[in-house]
Design a protein around this motif. Structure first.
Motif, PDB file in Angstrom:
ATOM      1  N   LEU A 269      -6.598   7.346  -6.341  1.00 45.46           N
ATOM      2  CA  LEU A 269      -5.406   6.846  -7.019  1.00 45.46           C
ATOM      3  C   LEU A 269      -4.380   7.906  -7.419  1.00 45.46           C
ATOM      4  O   LEU A 269      -3.368   7.565  -8.015  1.00 45.46           O
TER       5      LEU A 269
ATOM      6  N   ARG B 133      -6.279   0.553  -0.581  1.00 45.46           N
ATOM      7  CA  ARG B 133      -7.242   1.668  -0.601  1.00 45.46           C
ATOM      8  C   ARG B 133      -8.681   1.149  -0.580  1.00 45.46           C
ATOM      9  O   ARG B 133      -9.604   1.853  -0.913  1.00 45.46           O
TER      10      ARG B 133
ATOM     11  N   SER C 293      -1.792  -2.190  -4.277  1.00 44.60           N
ATOM     12  CA  SER C 293      -2.011  -0.763  -4.021  1.00 44.60           C
ATOM     13  C   SER C 293      -3.503  -0.436  -3.998  1.00 44.60           C
ATOM     14  O   SER C 293      -3.956   0.371  -3.185  1.00 44.60           O
TER      15      SER C 293
ATOM     16  N   VAL D  46      -0.400   7.361  -7.018  1.00 44.27           N
ATOM     17  CA  VAL D  46      -0.085   5.955  -6.758  1.00 44.27           C
ATOM     18  C   VAL D  46       0.813   5.440  -7.882  1.00 44.27           C
ATOM     19  O   VAL D  46       0.569   5.704  -9.059  1.00 44.27           O
TER      20      VAL D  46
END
Length: 126
Positions: free
Chosen positions: A18, A84, A80, A21
């Motif tokens: 992260l 991932r 988001s 991000v």
């Protein structure tokens, strides 16, 4: 010990998936996680109130357009994570916070507390 292990796992999620991000709190470099005098810590960007605290403080003054903008930001944050291959299992107002700064950042929604994040492998289907 369980809480310490949980904090370690959370910092791994930040560090490995992260960093950088949008709408995820920033960690201040390599020294964001550690131990001092037997206590573990995780240092991150300072934020403001949780969404539930903000709603309770501003319930009668928050226009529908602001609430809609919050919803869009929350969905974008979840997207988001999904990009991932992460699934945020603990979606609730207490795990979303407003930015700590004034102005625009004060209305930016950040996702927090990645203790209950699971890695998944998509099927590739549409």
């Amino acid at each position: 010990k369980k809480n310490a292990d949980t904090l370690y796992m959370e910092q791994l999620v930040y560090k490995n998936y992260l960093m950088g991000v949008a709408r995820i709190p920033a960690l201040p470099g390599l020294l964001a996680y550690g131990e001092d005098q037997g206590l573990r810590f995780l240092v991150m960007q300072r934020l403001g109130r949780t969404l539930i605290e903000d709603f309770e403080a501003n319930a009668k003054r928050c226009p529908p357009a602001t609430l809609a903008a919050y919803g869009v930001q929350m969905l974008s944050s979840l997207q988001s994570l999904h990009e991932r291959q992460l699934l945020f299992v603990d979606v609730k107002p207490e795990n979303f916070m407003l930015g700590g700064g004034g102005g625009q950042d004060g209305r930016t929604i950040y996702m927090m507390y990645f203790v209950l994040v699971e890695k998944f492998v998509g099927t590739g289907g549409g």
